[in-house]
Design a protein around this motif. Structure first.
Motif, mmCIF file in Angstrom:
data_model
loop_
_atom_site.group_PDB
_atom_site.id
_atom_site.type_symbol
_atom_site.label_atom_id
_atom_site.label_comp_id
_atom_site.label_asym_id
_atom_site.label_seq_id
_atom_site.Cartn_x
_atom_site.Cartn_y
_atom_site.Cartn_z
ATOM 1 N N GLN A 9 -29.662 48.511 14.701
ATOM 2 C CA GLN A 9 -28.305 48.052 14.423
ATOM 3 C C GLN A 9 -27.329 48.579 15.466
ATOM 4 O OE1 GLN A 9 -27.783 49.570 10.449
ATOM 5 N NE2 GLN A 9 -28.813 47.815 9.540
ATOM 6 N N CYS A 10 -27.814 48.759 16.700
ATOM 7 C CA CYS A 10 -27.004 49.352 17.764
ATOM 8 C C CYS A 10 -26.885 48.385 18.942
ATOM 9 C CB CYS A 10 -27.659 50.655 18.223
ATOM 10 S SG CYS A 10 -26.766 51.498 19.551
ATOM 11 N N SER A 11 -25.685 48.251 19.488
ATOM 12 C CA SER A 11 -25.481 47.350 20.630
ATOM 13 C C SER A 11 -26.011 47.950 21.934
ATOM 14 C CB SER A 11 -23.992 47.009 20.782
ATOM 15 O OG SER A 11 -23.243 48.176 21.050
ATOM 16 N N ASP A 12 -26.420 49.222 21.922
ATOM 17 C CA ASP A 12 -27.031 49.836 23.101
ATOM 18 C C ASP A 12 -28.544 49.637 23.112
ATOM 19 O OD1 ASP A 12 -24.576 50.760 23.962
ATOM 20 O OD2 ASP A 12 -24.773 52.695 22.952
ATOM 21 N N ARG A 16 -37.272 43.719 23.524
ATOM 22 C CA ARG A 16 -38.199 43.079 24.462
ATOM 23 C C ARG A 16 -39.163 42.260 23.607
ATOM 24 N NH1 ARG A 16 -41.224 47.192 27.641
ATOM 25 N NH2 ARG A 16 -42.619 47.219 25.882
ATOM 26 N N LEU A 17 -39.075 40.939 23.738
ATOM 27 C CA LEU A 17 -39.879 40.051 22.910
ATOM 28 C C LEU A 17 -41.347 40.142 23.287
ATOM 29 C CD1 LEU A 17 -37.565 36.919 22.888
ATOM 30 C CD2 LEU A 17 -37.719 38.728 21.182
ATOM 31 N N VAL A 26 -40.518 44.859 20.855
ATOM 32 C CA VAL A 26 -40.324 46.290 21.080
ATOM 33 C C VAL A 26 -38.833 46.554 21.265
ATOM 34 C CG1 VAL A 26 -40.839 48.206 22.628
ATOM 35 C CG2 VAL A 26 -42.585 46.498 22.169
ATOM 36 N N LEU A 27 -38.336 47.601 20.629
ATOM 37 C CA LEU A 27 -36.945 48.019 20.813
ATOM 38 C C LEU A 27 -36.872 49.020 21.950
ATOM 39 C CD1 LEU A 27 -35.880 48.606 17.092
ATOM 40 C CD2 LEU A 27 -35.427 46.603 18.503
ATOM 41 N N VAL A 51 -29.328 43.361 22.017
ATOM 42 C CA VAL A 51 -29.408 42.219 22.921
ATOM 43 C C VAL A 51 -30.872 41.977 23.266
ATOM 44 C CG1 VAL A 51 -27.129 42.609 23.923
ATOM 45 C CG2 VAL A 51 -29.119 43.683 24.951
ATOM 46 N N GLN A 52 -31.159 40.809 23.851
ATOM 47 C CA GLN A 52 -32.524 40.527 24.281
ATOM 48 C C GLN A 52 -32.733 41.098 25.667
ATOM 49 O OE1 GLN A 52 -33.881 36.522 23.729
ATOM 50 N NE2 GLN A 52 -35.447 36.716 25.284
#
Length: 73
Positions: A9-12, A16-17, A26-27, A51-52
């Motif tokens: 839940q972080c914009s930082d 990675r799909l 993967v986050l 983000v992606q």
């Protein structure tokens, strides 16, 4: 005590799909530069949507033939 922002839940955070049938998503923490778990978090994160991730890859397609494609002029 500062509130903890979970990585999912972080914009930082970047996602990675995965590809194929066996590779999971993967986050990645863009601040630390490494993989994180969905339950990980920190007090310095910025609440928001991850983000992606964009990854560059080198591909050499010279000398290959594509089937079932049109030639664009």
């Amino acid at each position: 005590m500062n509130p903890i922002t979970e990585c999912k839940q972080c914009s930082d955070c970047a996602i990675r799909l995965g590809f194929g049938f066996t590779q999971p998503d993967v986050l990645i923490c863009t601040v630390r530069g490494d993989e994180v778990g969905p339950g990980d978090g920190c007090t310095l994160g910025s609440p928001g949507e991850p983000v992606q991730a964009v990854e560059a890859c080198e591909v050499d397609v010279s000398g290959r033939v594509g089937y079932g494609t049109e030639v664009l002029g």
